[in-house]
Scaffold this active site. Sequence first.
Site, PDB file in Angstrom:
ATOM      1  CB  THR A  16      -0.916   0.028   1.242  1.00  0.00           C
ATOM      2  OG1 THR A  16      -0.098  -0.290   2.383  1.00  0.00           O
ATOM      3  CG2 THR A  16      -2.047  -0.969   1.127  1.00  0.00           C
ATOM      4  CB  VAL A  19       8.461   1.339  -2.319  1.00  0.00           C
ATOM      5  CG1 VAL A  19       9.118   0.169  -3.032  1.00  0.00           C
ATOM      6  CG2 VAL A  19       9.471   2.445  -2.087  1.00  0.00           C
ATOM      7  CB  SER A  41      -0.009  -2.564   8.545  1.00  0.00           C
ATOM      8  OG  SER A  41      -1.235  -1.890   8.362  1.00  0.00           O
ATOM      9  CB  SER A  44      -3.916  -2.647   4.714  1.00  0.00           C
ATOM     10  OG  SER A  44      -3.426  -1.362   4.959  1.00  0.00           O
ATOM     11  CB  CYS A 155      16.237   6.158  -3.808  1.00  0.00           C
ATOM     12  SG  CYS A 155      15.960   7.081  -2.301  1.00  0.00           S
ATOM     13  N   GLY A 187      10.381  10.101  -1.865  1.00  0.00           N
ATOM     14  CA  GLY A 187      11.392   9.296  -1.175  1.00  0.00           C
ATOM     15  C   GLY A 187      11.104   9.121   0.302  1.00  0.00           C
ATOM     16  CG  HIS A 255      16.199  11.165  -5.088  1.00  0.00           C
ATOM     17  ND1 HIS A 255      14.985  11.717  -4.782  1.00  0.00           N
ATOM     18  CD2 HIS A 255      16.399  10.195  -4.154  1.00  0.00           C
ATOM     19  CE1 HIS A 255      14.478  11.117  -3.714  1.00  0.00           C
ATOM     20  NE2 HIS A 255      15.309  10.187  -3.324  1.00  0.00           N
ATOM     21  CG  ASN A 343      12.454   9.240  -5.848  1.00  0.00           C
ATOM     22  OD1 ASN A 343      12.095   9.919  -6.820  1.00  0.00           O
ATOM     23  ND2 ASN A 343      11.712   9.118  -4.762  1.00  0.00           N
TER      24      ASN A 343
HETATM   25  N1  LIG Z   1      10.158   5.909  -1.250  1.00  0.00           N
HETATM   26  C1  LIG Z   1      11.336   5.684  -1.825  1.00  0.00           C
HETATM   27  O1  LIG Z   1      11.733   6.339  -2.796  1.00  0.00           O
HETATM   28  C2  LIG Z   1      12.217   4.629  -1.266  1.00  0.00           C
HETATM   29  C3  LIG Z   1      11.878   3.857  -0.157  1.00  0.00           C
HETATM   30  N2  LIG Z   1      12.697   2.862   0.271  1.00  0.00           N
HETATM   31  C4  LIG Z   1      12.376   1.990   1.420  1.00  0.00           C
HETATM   32  O2  LIG Z   1      11.265   1.166   1.039  1.00  0.00           O
HETATM   33  C5  LIG Z   1      10.455   0.924   2.180  1.00  0.00           C
HETATM   34  C6  LIG Z   1       9.061   1.441   1.940  1.00  0.00           C
HETATM   35  O3  LIG Z   1       9.109   2.840   1.774  1.00  0.00           O
HETATM   36  P1  LIG Z   1       7.818   3.673   1.392  1.00  0.00           P
HETATM   37  O4  LIG Z   1       7.008   2.946   0.388  1.00  0.00           O
HETATM   38  O5  LIG Z   1       8.344   5.010   1.054  1.00  0.00           O
HETATM   39  O6  LIG Z   1       7.010   3.670   2.816  1.00  0.00           O
HETATM   40  P2  LIG Z   1       5.456   3.906   3.092  1.00  0.00           P
HETATM   41  O7  LIG Z   1       5.383   4.465   4.433  1.00  0.00           O
HETATM   42  O8  LIG Z   1       4.844   4.653   1.976  1.00  0.00           O
HETATM   43  O9  LIG Z   1       4.834   2.381   3.098  1.00  0.00           O
HETATM   44  C7  LIG Z   1       5.108   1.464   4.135  1.00  0.00           C
HETATM   45  C8  LIG Z   1       4.409   0.134   3.897  1.00  0.00           C
HETATM   46  O10 LIG Z   1       4.683  -0.728   5.031  1.00  0.00           O
HETATM   47  C9  LIG Z   1       3.447  -1.240   5.532  1.00  0.00           C
HETATM   48  N3  LIG Z   1       3.504  -1.466   6.974  1.00  0.00           N
HETATM   49  C10 LIG Z   1       3.572  -0.534   7.962  1.00  0.00           C
HETATM   50  N4  LIG Z   1       3.562  -1.135   9.176  1.00  0.00           N
HETATM   51  C11 LIG Z   1       3.476  -2.462   8.950  1.00  0.00           C
HETATM   52  C12 LIG Z   1       3.409  -3.615   9.786  1.00  0.00           C
HETATM   53  N5  LIG Z   1       3.420  -3.514  11.119  1.00  0.00           N
HETATM   54  N6  LIG Z   1       3.337  -4.830   9.225  1.00  0.00           N
HETATM   55  C13 LIG Z   1       3.299  -4.963   7.883  1.00  0.00           C
HETATM   56  N7  LIG Z   1       3.338  -3.913   7.028  1.00  0.00           N
HETATM   57  C14 LIG Z   1       3.445  -2.679   7.548  1.00  0.00           C
HETATM   58  C15 LIG Z   1       2.419  -0.185   5.187  1.00  0.00           C
HETATM   59  O11 LIG Z   1       1.112  -0.773   5.201  1.00  0.00           O
HETATM   60  P3  LIG Z   1      -0.212   0.075   5.669  1.00  0.00           P
HETATM   61  O12 LIG Z   1      -0.576   0.960   4.508  1.00  0.00           O
HETATM   62  O13 LIG Z   1      -1.196  -0.996   5.903  1.00  0.00           O
HETATM   63  O14 LIG Z   1       0.187   0.840   6.883  1.00  0.00           O
HETATM   64  C16 LIG Z   1       2.877   0.220   3.785  1.00  0.00           C
HETATM   65  O15 LIG Z   1       2.412  -0.719   2.861  1.00  0.00           O
HETATM   66  C17 LIG Z   1      11.127   1.611   3.378  1.00  0.00           C
HETATM   67  O16 LIG Z   1      11.899   0.663   4.047  1.00  0.00           O
HETATM   68  C18 LIG Z   1      11.954   2.691   2.707  1.00  0.00           C
HETATM   69  O17 LIG Z   1      13.024   3.079   3.507  1.00  0.00           O
HETATM   70  C19 LIG Z   1      13.837   2.597  -0.440  1.00  0.00           C
HETATM   71  C20 LIG Z   1      14.224   3.334  -1.513  1.00  0.00           C
HETATM   72  C21 LIG Z   1      13.447   4.424  -1.977  1.00  0.00           C
HETATM   73  N1  LIG Z   2      15.716   8.054   2.338  1.00  0.00           N
HETATM   74  C1  LIG Z   2      15.294   8.043   0.943  1.00  0.00           C
HETATM   75  C2  LIG Z   2      14.347   6.920   0.682  1.00  0.00           C
HETATM   76  C3  LIG Z   2      14.622   5.714   1.499  1.00  0.00           C
HETATM   77  O1  LIG Z   2      13.759   5.241   2.155  1.00  0.00           O
HETATM   78  O2  LIG Z   2      15.851   5.247   1.476  1.00  0.00           O
HETATM   79  P1  LIG Z   2      16.313   3.894   2.182  1.00  0.00           P
HETATM   80  O3  LIG Z   2      15.704   2.763   1.425  1.00  0.00           O
HETATM   81  O4  LIG Z   2      17.771   3.882   2.064  1.00  0.00           O
HETATM   82  O5  LIG Z   2      15.855   3.895   3.607  1.00  0.00           O
HETATM   83  C4  LIG Z   2      14.680   9.390   0.641  1.00  0.00           C
HETATM   84  O6  LIG Z   2      14.294   9.995   1.599  1.00  0.00           O
HETATM   85  O7  LIG Z   2      14.545   9.828  -0.479  1.00  0.00           O
END
Ligand SMILES: NC(=O)C1=CN([C@@H]2O[C@H](COP(=O)(O)OP(=O)(O)OC[C@H]3O[C@@H](n4cnc5c(N)ncnc54)[C@H](OP(=O)(O)O)[C@@H]3O)[C@@H](O)[C@H]2O)C=CC1
Ligand SMILES: N[C@@H](CC(=O)OP(=O)(O)O)C(=O)O
Length: 365
Positions: A16, A19, A41, A44, A155, A187, A255, A343
Amino acid sequence: MSGSTNKKIVGVLGATGSVGQRFILLLSNHPDFDLKVLGASPRSAGKKYIDAANWKQTDLLPSNAADIVVVECKPEHFADCDVVFSGLDADYAGSIEQDFINNGLNIVSNAKNHRRLPDVPLVVPIVNPDHLDILKNRKATQGKKKGFIVCISNCSTAGLVAPLKPLVEKFGPLDILTTTTLQAISGAGFSPGVPGIDILDNIVPYIGGEEDKIEWETKKILCPLNANKNEFDLLTNDELKVSAQCNRVPVSDGHTECVALRFKDRKNVPSVEQVKNCLKEYVCDAYKLGCHSAPKQTIHVLEQNDRPQPRLDRNRDNGYGVSVGRVREDPVLDFKMVILSHNTIIGAAGSGVLIAEILKAKGLI
Ligand SMILES: NC(=O)C1=CN([C@@H]2O[C@H](COP(=O)(O)OP(=O)(O)OC[C@H]3O[C@@H](n4cnc5c(N)ncnc54)[C@H](OP(=O)(O)O)[C@@H]3O)[C@@H](O)[C@H]2O)C=CC1
Ligand SMILES: N[C@@H](CC(=O)OP(=O)(O)O)C(=O)O
């Protein structure tokens, strides 16, 4: 596991989130993968995806995902998957992903939790897909009882290392690298994300943990395997010094990084033209392997003085290509340039999908 079509069955953890939503877009109608399971989570779980996700992409939610009922992130729900992509919140990713590995599932993860383990490949698929070969040895010794994990890099690091790879291959190692990033708000994820009041008409000169990640991950991505081919031999600070400064800017996706670098070999420093030609000529291995998402042009060298720009250049090669502009001599180091990468595509979910395509092409899934 995979059915008669030879497509691999896949699932997404954290489906959800920012990413996770990108994974869903990139996996809709994918020739290699059949998206079957979506986890998030307990908040959801039990809802149809269309009701659970706060869809924020400019492309519409693909119909193949809309009606899938979201499940909790437990291995039993993903037992049929050949590979599971993870976009989990890093606060939960460590233990959930480990549980999946212990239950024989293969993970390709965006989360930071397993990146620093010495035997875990940290892969930018347009840069170091050769690091996946460590899994061949592991498969031979441990069989199928345990799954494996491949980590996708941070990223900003993904965009940074893309042009470095061909330069180091052709002109030898770097010894100094500096980057100042201008990072998009996507990000920071969706929950809670960056508040509008913080970012509108503003720049925030701090992103927690980001500078250390760039400085450390670059040394793993550019490093060789050890002699036994079972762990990675990180570059030391003496071999490569990296300095990063990170800023959040009011851009939705993409980025930008202002980079300067110096080559170790002081006697054979290339010219600006040689640097540009080297970047233009680089063809990544994923493209040579015929992977569906691999960029035809890995690095786009832009000659206009005011490029790259996130809104105009982030979608080159569907977000899998990296743009490099303003390549010029630097009065302190050797060269400076501006790098732009998408990113959430080459910096996150797109890298994950391309890594899985490479795993399939190499027979590792
Ligand atoms: N955004 C980016 O550009 C980048 C992100 N990342 C990494 O990717 C990962 C995801 O980032 P991002 O998509 O931005 O984060 P979000 O906060 O947008 O999404 C987090 C996800 O984790 C789920 N979640 C939260 N709590 C729980 C739980 N207790 N059990 C199971 N699932 C859970 C959420 O579900 P729900 O909706 O149900 O709460 C949601 O699907 C992170 O580790 C981040 O550091 C890495 C590179 C780039
Ligand atoms: N920290 C990055 C995104 C991210 O979540 O990176 P990482 O996967 O290394 O935690 C940003 O803010 O653009």
